[in-house]
Design a protein around this motif. Structure first.
Motif, PDB file in Angstrom:
ATOM      1  N   MET A   1     -66.804  23.379  -9.428  1.00 41.78           N
ATOM      2  CA  MET A   1     -65.524  22.608 -10.065  1.00 41.78           C
ATOM      3  C   MET A   1     -65.662  21.053  -9.758  1.00 41.78           C
ATOM      4  N   THR A   2     -66.463  20.839  -8.910  1.00 38.16           N
ATOM      5  CA  THR A   2     -66.195  19.196  -8.542  1.00 38.16           C
ATOM      6  C   THR A   2     -67.234  18.385  -9.588  1.00 38.16           C
ATOM      7  N   SER A   3     -68.057  19.266 -10.162  1.00 43.75           N
ATOM      8  CA  SER A   3     -68.972  18.545 -11.454  1.00 43.75           C
ATOM      9  C   SER A   3     -68.070  18.269 -12.422  1.00 43.75           C
ATOM     10  N   MET A   4     -66.900  18.897 -12.599  1.00 36.29           N
ATOM     11  CA  MET A   4     -66.010  18.607 -13.973  1.00 36.29           C
ATOM     12  C   MET A   4     -64.888  17.627 -13.544  1.00 36.29           C
ATOM     13  N   LEU A   5     -64.865  17.112 -12.231  1.00 34.11           N
ATOM     14  CA  LEU A   5     -63.676  16.469 -11.983  1.00 34.11           C
ATOM     15  C   LEU A   5     -63.778  14.830 -12.384  1.00 34.11           C
ATOM     16  N   PRO A   6     -65.098  14.334 -12.422  1.00 36.72           N
ATOM     17  CA  PRO A   6     -65.183  13.064 -13.168  1.00 36.72           C
ATOM     18  C   PRO A   6     -64.441  12.869 -14.690  1.00 36.72           C
ATOM     19  N   GLY A   7     -65.040  13.921 -15.491  1.00 35.57           N
ATOM     20  CA  GLY A   7     -64.496  14.162 -16.815  1.00 35.57           C
ATOM     21  C   GLY A   7     -62.982  14.502 -16.791  1.00 35.57           C
ATOM     22  N   LEU A   8     -62.660  15.342 -16.011  1.00 35.27           N
ATOM     23  CA  LEU A   8     -61.245  15.667 -16.134  1.00 35.27           C
ATOM     24  C   LEU A   8     -60.380  14.471 -15.809  1.00 35.27           C
ATOM     25  N   ILE A   9     -60.646  13.788 -14.545  1.00 39.07           N
ATOM     26  CA  ILE A   9     -59.834  12.746 -14.346  1.00 39.07           C
ATOM     27  C   ILE A   9     -59.780  11.613 -15.404  1.00 39.07           C
ATOM     28  N   THR A  10     -60.976  11.474 -15.853  1.00 43.46           N
ATOM     29  CA  THR A  10     -61.182  10.314 -16.933  1.00 43.46           C
ATOM     30  C   THR A  10     -60.285  11.045 -18.032  1.00 43.46           C
ATOM     31  N   ARG A  11     -60.057  11.810 -18.633  1.00 38.50           N
ATOM     32  CA  ARG A  11     -59.723  12.470 -19.625  1.00 38.50           C
ATOM     33  C   ARG A  11     -57.958  12.489 -19.487  1.00 38.50           C
ATOM     34  N   TYR A  12     -57.604  12.705 -18.255  1.00 37.06           N
ATOM     35  CA  TYR A  12     -56.248  12.632 -18.008  1.00 37.06           C
ATOM     36  C   TYR A  12     -55.690  11.075 -17.769  1.00 37.06           C
ATOM     37  N   VAL A  13     -56.580  10.406 -17.381  1.00 35.30           N
ATOM     38  CA  VAL A  13     -56.099   9.101 -17.002  1.00 35.30           C
ATOM     39  C   VAL A  13     -55.850   8.465 -18.462  1.00 35.30           C
ATOM     40  N   LEU A  14     -56.812   8.654 -19.294  1.00 34.13           N
ATOM     41  CA  LEU A  14     -56.749   8.189 -20.733  1.00 34.13           C
ATOM     42  C   LEU A  14     -55.568   8.508 -21.430  1.00 34.13           C
ATOM     43  N   VAL A  15     -55.262   9.901 -21.551  1.00 37.63           N
ATOM     44  CA  VAL A  15     -54.040  10.608 -22.371  1.00 37.63           C
ATOM     45  C   VAL A  15     -52.902  10.079 -21.452  1.00 37.63           C
ATOM     46  N   PHE A  16     -52.978  10.137 -20.095  1.00 36.57           N
ATOM     47  CA  PHE A  16     -51.538   9.446 -19.426  1.00 36.57           C
ATOM     48  C   PHE A  16     -51.308   8.026 -20.008  1.00 36.57           C
ATOM     49  N   VAL A  17     -52.227   7.324 -19.853  1.00 37.34           N
ATOM     50  CA  VAL A  17     -52.076   5.769 -20.369  1.00 37.34           C
ATOM     51  C   VAL A  17     -51.665   5.673 -21.715  1.00 37.34           C
ATOM     52  N   ALA A  18     -52.353   6.371 -22.591  1.00 37.58           N
ATOM     53  CA  ALA A  18     -52.088   6.200 -23.949  1.00 37.58           C
ATOM     54  C   ALA A  18     -50.493   6.791 -24.310  1.00 37.58           C
TER      55      ALA A  18
END
Length: 159
Positions: A1-18
Motif C-alpha cells: 500500500m505504501t508504494s501507491m501513496l506518492p501517486g495517490l497523494i499527487t493525484r489527489y492534490v492535483l485534482v483538489f487544487v484544480a
C-alpha cells in the motif's frame, strides 16, 4: 500500500487544487449575478467528492479490485487531513493576496469569542469533520466505478 501513496497523494492534490480553482472562479463569475453565496458550500463538497473519486479510481486501478472498507477509511482519513492542510494553504494565500492583516484576523477571532489559536483549531477540527465523509463518499464512488469496469471486462474476456 505504501508504494501507491506518492501517486495517490499527487493525484489527489492535483485534482483538489484544480477543482478548487475552478469552483473559486465559478463563484467569482456567479457572484456578479448574485448566485455566488449559495454555490460556495456546494462547491466545497464538489471539490472533496471530485478529489476523493479520483483517489478511489487510482487505488482501485492499482489493486485491480474495489478496496476494502478498512483501507477506504484509512486512506480517506489521510486524504481528509491533506484536504484540510491544502485548504488552509489556499486560505492563507487568499488572506495574503487580499492584504488582510494579523490584527484583522485577531479582531475576527475576538468577535467569535476565541483567541486566534482556538479559532484556528476549531476551524481545522470542523473542516476535518466535514471533509472526511465527503472524501470517503467520493473515494468509494470512484473505486466502485472502476471495480464495475474491471468486473465487466472480466466477464467479457472470461478471465
Amino acid at each position: 500500500m505504501t508504494s501507491m501513496l506518492p501517486g495517490l497523494i499527487t493525484r489527489y492534490v492535483l485534482v483538489f487544487v484544480a477543482a478548487q480553482l475552478f469552483i473559486y472562479l465559478l463563484v467569482l463569475v456567479l457572484d456578479n449575478f448574485g448566485w455566488g453565496d449559495s454555490l460556495s458550500s456546494a462547491g466545497n463538497v464538489a471539490v472533496l467528492m471530485a478529489a476523493g473519486s479520483s483517489a478511489g479510481t487510482f487505488v482501485a486501478q492499482r489493486l485491480k479490485a474495489r478496496p476494502s472498507w478498512g483501507l477506504s477509511l484509512k486512506l480517506s482519513a489521510l486524504l481528509a487531513v491533506l484536504a484540510v492542510l491544502l485548504g488552509s494553504l489556499i486560505l492563507l494565500a487568499i488572506i495574503w493576496v487580499n492584504g488582510i492583516t494579523g490584527a484583522e484576523l485577531q479582531l475576527l477571532a475576538a468577535q467569535m469569542g476565541m483567541t486566534p489559536v482556538v479559532a484556528t483549531l476549531v476551524l481545522a477540527a470542523v473542516s476535518l469533520a466535514l471533509s472526511f465523509p465527503m472524501t470517503l463518499a467520493g473515494f468509494r464512488i470512484g473505486a466502485g466505478q472502476v471495480a464495475k469496469q474491471i468486473e465487466k471486462q472480466a466477464k467479457m474476456t472470461g478471465i
